[in-house]
Write an enzyme that holds these catalytic residues in place. Sequence first.
Site, PDB file in Angstrom:
ATOM      1  N   ASP A  30       1.045  -1.043   0.257  1.00 38.66           N
ATOM      2  CA  ASP A  30       0.153  -0.036  -0.040  1.00 38.66           C
ATOM      3  C   ASP A  30       1.031   1.243   0.017  1.00 38.66           C
ATOM      4  OD1 ASP A  30       0.479   0.691   2.748  1.00 38.66           O
ATOM      5  OD2 ASP A  30      -0.610  -1.020   3.206  1.00 38.66           O
ATOM      6  N   GLU A  78      22.682 -22.494 -17.025  1.00 39.16           N
ATOM      7  CA  GLU A  78      21.746 -21.372 -16.182  1.00 39.16           C
ATOM      8  C   GLU A  78      22.713 -20.354 -15.584  1.00 39.16           C
ATOM      9  OE1 GLU A  78      18.169 -24.301 -14.513  1.00 39.16           O
ATOM     10  OE2 GLU A  78      20.140 -24.337 -13.485  1.00 39.16           O
TER      11      GLU A  78
END
Length: 731
Positions: free
Chosen positions: A534, A614
């Site tokens: 928020d 990777e």
Amino acid sequence: MSIQYISDKKLFLLNTKNTSYQFRVAEFGFLEHLYYGRKIPDSADYLPVRLRHGFEANPYEAEKDRTISLDVLEQEYPGFGVSDFKTAAVRVQNGDGSDCIDLRYVSHKIYEGKYAIEGMPSLRENNGDWTTLEVLMRDSSSQIEVTLVYGVLGKYDVITRCARIYNVGNKNVFVQRAHSVCVAFPTDKLDAISFYGSWGHERNMERMPVRHGKYTIDSTRGISSHYYNPSMILCSQDATEEQGDCYGIALVYSGNFAMTVEVNDFKQTRIVAGVNPDTFCWRLAPKEHFCTPEAVMTYSYEGFTAMSHNFHRTIKYHLIPKQFIGKRCPVLINNWEATMIDFDEEQLMAIAEKAKTLGVEMFVMDDGWFGRRTDEYRGLGDWQCNWQKIPSGIAGLSKRIHSLGMKFGIWIEPEMVNEDSELYEEHPDWCIRIPGRNPTRQRYQLVLDFTRDEVIDNIYNQLYEEFKDAEIDYIKWDMNRSMTERFSTALPAERQGEVCHRYVLGFYKLMQRLTDAFPRVRLEGCCGGGGRFDMGVLYYAPQIWCSDDTDAIERIPIQYGTSFIYPPFTMGSHVSECPNQQTGRVVSIDTRAALAYFGTFGYELDPNRLTDEEQEAVCRQIDYYCRYGEVSAQGCYYRLTNPQTEKEYAAFLSVAEDQTKAVLCFIQQVSGANKGIIYLKLRGLLENENYEILELGMTCSGAALMYAGLPMPQIKADNEARVYTLCVMQE
Ligand code: DGJ
């Protein structure tokens, strides 16, 4: 001046670049809302029509005039108990036990600049073109005054609101409802959009027509919560990303909130938003006042994208701490998914050392470094290093990490205590619980009573002592439970209704003290993932961990929903372990990175377990983010698909503010044989410039890319992403 008062009409005009908001002092001093929407040059005071409606209640002063009724007169800040029967913005139990509040205009002032709210976060002035309006209202029989405060930020089409409620009488009163904002619309042809969720599934966008009756989203968990975000959008029924009326409202608040949309039989729609009245009752002694949290409103007639951009720019330039504006978070590696709580210093060093060779810039030590923390059941509350796990101590470890050429970050959960901790043994009464009633446990922890200064002081002092000699660059501030049994032993019975809001004020107080003491340190908010995402948190922390669900495919709707209000650079997003720990899904490392580029970007895995391929991918990805993260995370964000309804593929795009660069992400979620070509129409580019698409070795005009589209590849796999980088060709 973006705020004007037209005295002969008693009219307030609030204008931003593209919007107007108008209200007036109507009969008998009622403050009547007139208009909010696309900019109009003249006054909208012709809009209200006074009619008899039947069964109407009339204010006393109207005498025989039955056309004036609060049934239809839309007030700016409706009180309670005096014939406005819709959802009230404010309700007070007066000193005599009555619960009426009837506010009338007294006076106003207009000034340049932005107001602030003491002890609570609110948008920052930051050299913006702010103007403020304060309107004083009074209920003359109950001796309550309310100042309605409006901030106008012209450039970003933003209007902020809050209300200060004063007791100017001589008896205690109890504020039972104190909303930040009320807005009325003279139509029921609107859709409401809210963002629901749960742990691991935050902020799913849900759109529905407004209906007669009330629709409320709220939280009673002490946090804004995973379940509903403290934000809502009202829009015309034809609104899309590119067109239509869109009104966004978001609260700068991290606690129990409520937002209610109500439609009545006269086709009027009202929205109110603020502190949740279900868990709130505030005693106001004579001369005291209470200030609501701030609400931020924006409007666009150009659809959701423009509305989101207004929020995104406002958050970037007027909410997050100034020192982090436009500055990306260092690419980090966090050990949580690699080790969970069970680690020691050498394991961490092995992760950091390997990560450094791949280009990672910061190492973050997650939960497990303090007190008795050998598992989830103990240790919270004791913020001293666990020397058995970290023999060098925090200062020593931070120096070891820095000597690798990396920054150092650390995890805390300062609002919590385990019963198995020194803090709890010394101060069992320092948590939120009701004496004589067993407390609910969640993750075996209790919530500390942050309504009490001595509790905040203790936690602050512990953290300060532990961190003052360490080289700390980043703090991940976590919070892992809901509040229950709301009660503070430090408050008398009649003030227990203040606990939840006082807790939030205490949370802000500690955030402020910690960031004042360590201003260079970048905070990341976290709450079991994105349970407290928020604007209140973003005032202190420029980023928030978006979700504990790190599965790239599940992140698509989460980041999509979040983006309606919050910009990508605020979204904590990492490449994590595979198979994914939450879903078991196997997704290529490039797809995982594609999602993370549109967030803070980092890794949440053990790099020593990566294959050679990777590892090469990680090096490439970091190099890419260092060059283009400024665009993907900080640029203007465009949602090109709606993952709630479109399941075959997802696409989104970020465009640099000067529009010379863009990063596009396309994810084919479901492959299929012999499919048609997907032409993605891009947005936000310069029509007349030619863009080189680096990965495709082709050049196209902005106009062609936006109006004809870009063909997407046929990929023979599910959940495969492609990232395309667009750069304007230099002359
Ligand atoms: C919840 C957070 O969301 C995770 O990332 C991790 O920090 C754990 N808490 C640690 O307890």
